[in-house]
Scaffold this motif. Structure first.
Motif, PDB file in Angstrom:
ATOM      1  N   LEU A 183      -4.454  44.400  16.263  1.00 41.81           N
ATOM      2  CA  LEU A 183      -4.039  44.507  14.860  1.00 41.81           C
ATOM      3  C   LEU A 183      -3.319  43.235  14.427  1.00 41.81           C
ATOM      4  O   LEU A 183      -3.589  42.682  13.363  1.00 41.81           O
ATOM      5  CB  LEU A 183      -3.134  45.733  14.682  1.00 41.81           C
ATOM      6  CG  LEU A 183      -2.708  46.053  13.253  1.00 41.81           C
ATOM      7  CD1 LEU A 183      -3.918  46.296  12.377  1.00 41.81           C
ATOM      8  CD2 LEU A 183      -1.801  47.270  13.224  1.00 41.81           C
ATOM      9  N   PHE A 223      -5.252  41.120  11.466  1.00 46.04           N
ATOM     10  CA  PHE A 223      -4.821  41.175  10.065  1.00 46.04           C
ATOM     11  C   PHE A 223      -4.767  39.790   9.428  1.00 46.04           C
ATOM     12  O   PHE A 223      -5.400  39.560   8.389  1.00 46.04           O
ATOM     13  CB  PHE A 223      -3.482  41.907   9.937  1.00 46.04           C
ATOM     14  CG  PHE A 223      -3.258  42.466   8.565  1.00 46.04           C
ATOM     15  CD1 PHE A 223      -3.737  43.711   8.232  1.00 46.04           C
ATOM     16  CD2 PHE A 223      -2.613  41.715   7.590  1.00 46.04           C
ATOM     17  CE1 PHE A 223      -3.568  44.212   6.945  1.00 46.04           C
ATOM     18  CE2 PHE A 223      -2.428  42.207   6.316  1.00 46.04           C
ATOM     19  CZ  PHE A 223      -2.909  43.467   5.995  1.00 46.04           C
ATOM     20  N   LEU A 238     -10.958  45.872   8.647  1.00 43.31           N
ATOM     21  CA  LEU A 238      -9.882  45.239   7.878  1.00 43.31           C
ATOM     22  C   LEU A 238     -10.469  44.299   6.833  1.00 43.31           C
ATOM     23  O   LEU A 238     -10.058  44.301   5.670  1.00 43.31           O
ATOM     24  CB  LEU A 238      -8.961  44.449   8.814  1.00 43.31           C
ATOM     25  CG  LEU A 238      -7.926  45.248   9.565  1.00 43.31           C
ATOM     26  CD1 LEU A 238      -7.102  44.329  10.455  1.00 43.31           C
ATOM     27  CD2 LEU A 238      -7.015  45.969   8.591  1.00 43.31           C
ATOM     28  N   TYR A 239     -11.435  43.513   7.253  1.00 47.86           N
ATOM     29  CA  TYR A 239     -12.071  42.577   6.326  1.00 47.86           C
ATOM     30  C   TYR A 239     -12.704  43.329   5.158  1.00 47.86           C
ATOM     31  O   TYR A 239     -12.564  42.933   4.005  1.00 47.86           O
ATOM     32  CB  TYR A 239     -13.121  41.765   7.082  1.00 47.86           C
ATOM     33  CG  TYR A 239     -13.916  40.835   6.203  1.00 47.86           C
ATOM     34  CD1 TYR A 239     -13.332  39.689   5.680  1.00 47.86           C
ATOM     35  CD2 TYR A 239     -15.239  41.109   5.893  1.00 47.86           C
ATOM     36  CE1 TYR A 239     -14.050  38.841   4.870  1.00 47.86           C
ATOM     37  CE2 TYR A 239     -15.964  40.260   5.083  1.00 47.86           C
ATOM     38  CZ  TYR A 239     -15.368  39.129   4.579  1.00 47.86           C
ATOM     39  OH  TYR A 239     -16.082  38.298   3.762  1.00 47.86           O
ATOM     40  N   LEU A 243      -9.911  44.619   2.798  1.00 50.04           N
ATOM     41  CA  LEU A 243      -9.212  43.518   2.132  1.00 50.04           C
ATOM     42  C   LEU A 243     -10.070  42.922   1.023  1.00 50.04           C
ATOM     43  O   LEU A 243      -9.569  42.525  -0.021  1.00 50.04           O
ATOM     44  CB  LEU A 243      -8.818  42.433   3.140  1.00 50.04           C
ATOM     45  CG  LEU A 243      -7.664  42.762   4.070  1.00 50.04           C
ATOM     46  CD1 LEU A 243      -7.324  41.554   4.932  1.00 50.04           C
ATOM     47  CD2 LEU A 243      -6.436  43.190   3.297  1.00 50.04           C
ATOM     48  N   TRP A 296      -0.408  44.544   0.193  1.00 50.53           N
ATOM     49  CA  TRP A 296      -1.493  44.333   1.157  1.00 50.53           C
ATOM     50  C   TRP A 296      -1.634  45.517   2.118  1.00 50.53           C
ATOM     51  O   TRP A 296      -2.704  46.096   2.243  1.00 50.53           O
ATOM     52  CB  TRP A 296      -1.250  43.071   1.993  1.00 50.53           C
ATOM     53  CG  TRP A 296      -1.462  41.781   1.272  1.00 50.53           C
ATOM     54  CD1 TRP A 296      -0.497  40.892   0.885  1.00 50.53           C
ATOM     55  CD2 TRP A 296      -2.706  41.213   0.872  1.00 50.53           C
ATOM     56  NE1 TRP A 296      -1.066  39.814   0.262  1.00 50.53           N
ATOM     57  CE2 TRP A 296      -2.418  39.973   0.239  1.00 50.53           C
ATOM     58  CE3 TRP A 296      -4.034  41.619   0.964  1.00 50.53           C
ATOM     59  CZ2 TRP A 296      -3.412  39.146  -0.277  1.00 50.53           C
ATOM     60  CZ3 TRP A 296      -5.026  40.795   0.449  1.00 50.53           C
ATOM     61  CH2 TRP A 296      -4.705  39.583  -0.167  1.00 50.53           C
ATOM     62  N   ILE A 297      -0.528  45.850   2.790  1.00 47.89           N
ATOM     63  CA  ILE A 297      -0.631  46.864   3.841  1.00 47.89           C
ATOM     64  C   ILE A 297      -0.987  48.249   3.295  1.00 47.89           C
ATOM     65  O   ILE A 297      -1.917  48.882   3.801  1.00 47.89           O
ATOM     66  CB  ILE A 297       0.647  46.875   4.719  1.00 47.89           C
ATOM     67  CG1 ILE A 297       0.693  45.560   5.509  1.00 47.89           C
ATOM     68  CG2 ILE A 297       0.665  48.071   5.670  1.00 47.89           C
ATOM     69  CD1 ILE A 297       1.875  45.384   6.406  1.00 47.89           C
ATOM     70  N   SER A 315      -4.608  48.420   2.395  1.00 43.30           N
ATOM     71  CA  SER A 315      -5.597  48.287   3.467  1.00 43.30           C
ATOM     72  C   SER A 315      -5.443  49.373   4.523  1.00 43.30           C
ATOM     73  O   SER A 315      -6.079  49.325   5.575  1.00 43.30           O
ATOM     74  CB  SER A 315      -5.510  46.897   4.110  1.00 43.30           C
ATOM     75  OG  SER A 315      -4.194  46.586   4.426  1.00 43.30           O
ATOM     76  N   ILE A 337      -6.917  49.832   8.327  1.00 45.55           N
ATOM     77  CA  ILE A 337      -6.009  49.714   9.484  1.00 45.55           C
ATOM     78  C   ILE A 337      -6.199  50.919  10.405  1.00 45.55           C
ATOM     79  O   ILE A 337      -6.382  50.771  11.617  1.00 45.55           O
ATOM     80  CB  ILE A 337      -4.533  49.612   9.022  1.00 45.55           C
ATOM     81  CG1 ILE A 337      -4.309  48.308   8.265  1.00 45.55           C
ATOM     82  CG2 ILE A 337      -3.589  49.721  10.214  1.00 45.55           C
ATOM     83  CD1 ILE A 337      -2.905  48.142   7.710  1.00 45.55           C
TER      84      ILE A 337
END
Lengths: 270, 267
Positions: free
Chosen positions: A69, A73, A156-157, A160, A186-187, A190, A194
């Motif tokens: 992770l 990230f 993740l990609y 995002l 952001w977090i 996403s 995640i």
């Protein structure tokens, strides 16, 4: 013509090759050699060598999930910023290593990490102290991170890329600094990726027997190794199935997490 | 001032990308280098040789395993693509609840641990008196390939508009004709990427093959695993290098062919 009928072969397949075989594990796990009901196979997990193998597997797989992770990230953020876009290229880059056999790729790390291996030769060339992590839990973690990193990067990609630039700009305009944007924008946005990435790394890492076998020198037993040996060497299918049932509890927990946080399948890797 | 921090940031990002790429590709380059190493030991460089490439073609076990691997990868990807595409179309016209149920059950082989899938298939085959062999490997591979195909086709299917299909029917096309002329071209990229994904997964699989194979049948993965204790023959590195370079060349050719539409570039 009823279009739903087209799903017929798939339904038959799922029942015949997924549901029934899984019920077989439940059957074997809850019976003894004579076919009588017992919980002894599941209770075997408490025996010291089994509990130790499960604990070590949990420890190593958690460590490698966290490392994946932390590596993935920032990587996914860079890839998004570069607008490497054409999703295809990123996926191409991360799927490509799969075209070289998984076992050979992992064995290559043996060569690289060995006492006289490439990495130590390079380090001594730079007059740096050598490393000796081959056949240690450290090498197993490295093997897990190496093999499963793509499974963290891709979801993740994907999430995002769906975040609108304007959302980020709005946060910055309202005075949020980099870390505030990270924590509050952001977090949370996403999170589906995640969670999906975490399970996609954690489940195969927790259950592996190959990586521990190749990079642990055959002396470090994870729960996967114990189960594999019950089926291929010891031939105690009941015990192997019972331990698999225990393992499936952890798999179910992670599946439920994905269900909860990634309802729309946004975070799927492919 | 702002410009220089931007520059530093960019350099740092490039450095990070570089480090990750080295991490991902270092073992692959190592394998390739070893395939040209005339010393049989992995730790020593004994000079350049092509003899492992020659030996690879002379080894009946490697050639048989290669044949099995390609046959299983191709057939499992093909069958999974046909069943999976049909399933996606059928599921798309189902009601919410049965569709959700089928999706959850169908995704099990993708989310479950491979060791559990492998063991369950093995127990299932044995319980129903199916002898383990090449066919059981194929059945196992189709099983774990199916959800990937459904997952690739489904989004494309949701993007297609119903009205074009209905227009074709109104103009007198039969449902099958209308499907192949109107719907299929739209979902083609999804079908294709599903097939490629399934092929890749099957080619790289070890764990499920390990549990569903019969004695004497080997794919490249299981052959390598059986050689680990005795030491891998460098001709295996040679074969992997050949496969890797071939696939790379094919993918580059397919992805960067001039005049190709953007949508089709999805692998």
């Amino acid at each position: 013509m009823n279009r739903k009928l087209l799903a017929g072969p798939y339904i038959v397949w799922v029942i015949g090759f997924t549901v029934i075989p899984l019920l077989m594990i439940v059957y074997y796990g809850l019976t003894d050699a004579s076919g009588a009901f017992t919980l002894a196979n599941i209770m075997e997990i408490a025996r010291e060598e089994h509990a130790k193998a499960l604990w070590l597997a949990l420890l190593l797989s958690l460590a490698s999930t966290v490392i994946c992770l932390l590596l993935a990230f920032p990587l996914a953020m860079v890839l998004r910023k570069r607008g490497v876009g054409r999703g295809s290229f990123v996926i191409f880059l991360f799927i490509m290593p799969m075209w070289m056999n998984f076992l050979l790729r992992t064995l290559a790390w043996q060569t690289l990490l060995e006492k006289n291996g490439a990495i130590n030769a390079f380090l001594s060339f730079l007059h740096l102290p050598g490393i000796s992590i081959i056949n240690t839990p450290g090498a197993i973690i490295l093997g897990m991170v190496y093999n499963f990193l793509p499974f963290m990067v891709l979801p993740l990609y994907n999430v995002l890329c769906k975040i609108d630039d304007n959302t980020i700009n709005a946060a910055r305009d309202l005075g949020a600094n980099f870390f505030q944007t990270l924590v509050w924008v952001w977090i949370p946005l996403s999170l589906p990726g995640i969670i999906s990435g975490i399970t996609m790394v954690f489940v195969p890492a927790l259950t592996t027997f190959v990586i521990s076998n190749l990079l642990g020198g055959g002396k470090i037993l994870l729960i996967g190794n114990v189960i594999e040996q019950e089926f291929t060497k010891s031939g105690n299918w009941n015990l192997g199935s019972g331990l698999s049932l225990v393992l499936m509890i952890f798999i179910l927990i992670s599946m439920m997490l994905v269900e909860k946080y990634d309802k729309n399948g946004e975070g799927t890797a492919f | 001032m702002k410009k220089s921090t931007e520059k530093i940031l960019r350099a740092a990002e490039n450095g990070y990308l570089g480090v990750i790429l080295i991490f991902l590709y270092a073992p692959i380059l190592t394998m390739m280098a070893l395939s040209f190493n005339s010393s049989k030991s992995r730790a020593q460089w004994g000079g350049f040789t092509l003899s492992w490439y020659a030996q690879m073609f002379d080894s009946p076990s490697i050639m048989a395993a290669l044949q099995n691997t390609l046959y299983i990868a191709f057939m499992s990807a093909l069958i999974a693509t046909v069943i999976g595409t049909a399933a996606a179309i059928g599921m798309n016209s189902m009601k919410r609840t049965p569709r959700a149920l089928l999706t959850s059950l169908g995704n099990i082989p993708m989310l479950n641990a491979e060791i559990v899938t492998g063991i369950s298939l093995m127990l299932g085959f044995i319980a129903f008196g199916i002898t383990l062999g090449r066919t059981t490997i194929l059945l196992g591979h189709i099983t774990f390939n199916l959800p990937y195909v459904v997952l690739s086709v489904m989004p494309k299917l949701k993007q297609t508009s119903k009205s074009t299909y209905e227009a074709a029917l109104d103009l007198g096309a039969s449902p099958v004709y209308a499907f192949f002329k109107v719907v299929f071209p739209d979902i083609m990229p999804g079908v294709l990427s599903g097939f490629l994904l399934a092929f890749t997964m099957s080619l790289d699989d070890f764990i499920i093959t390990h549990f569903t194979k019969g004695a004497g049948v080997n794919t490249l993965s299981t052959l390598i695993y059986s050689e680990v204790r005795r030491g891998i023959k460098p001709s295996m590195y040679a074969l992997s290098t050949v496969i890797f370079v071939t696939v790379l060349a094919l993918l580059i050719a397919a992805n960067f062919m001039p005049g190709k539409k953007k949508e089709e570039k999805s692998l």
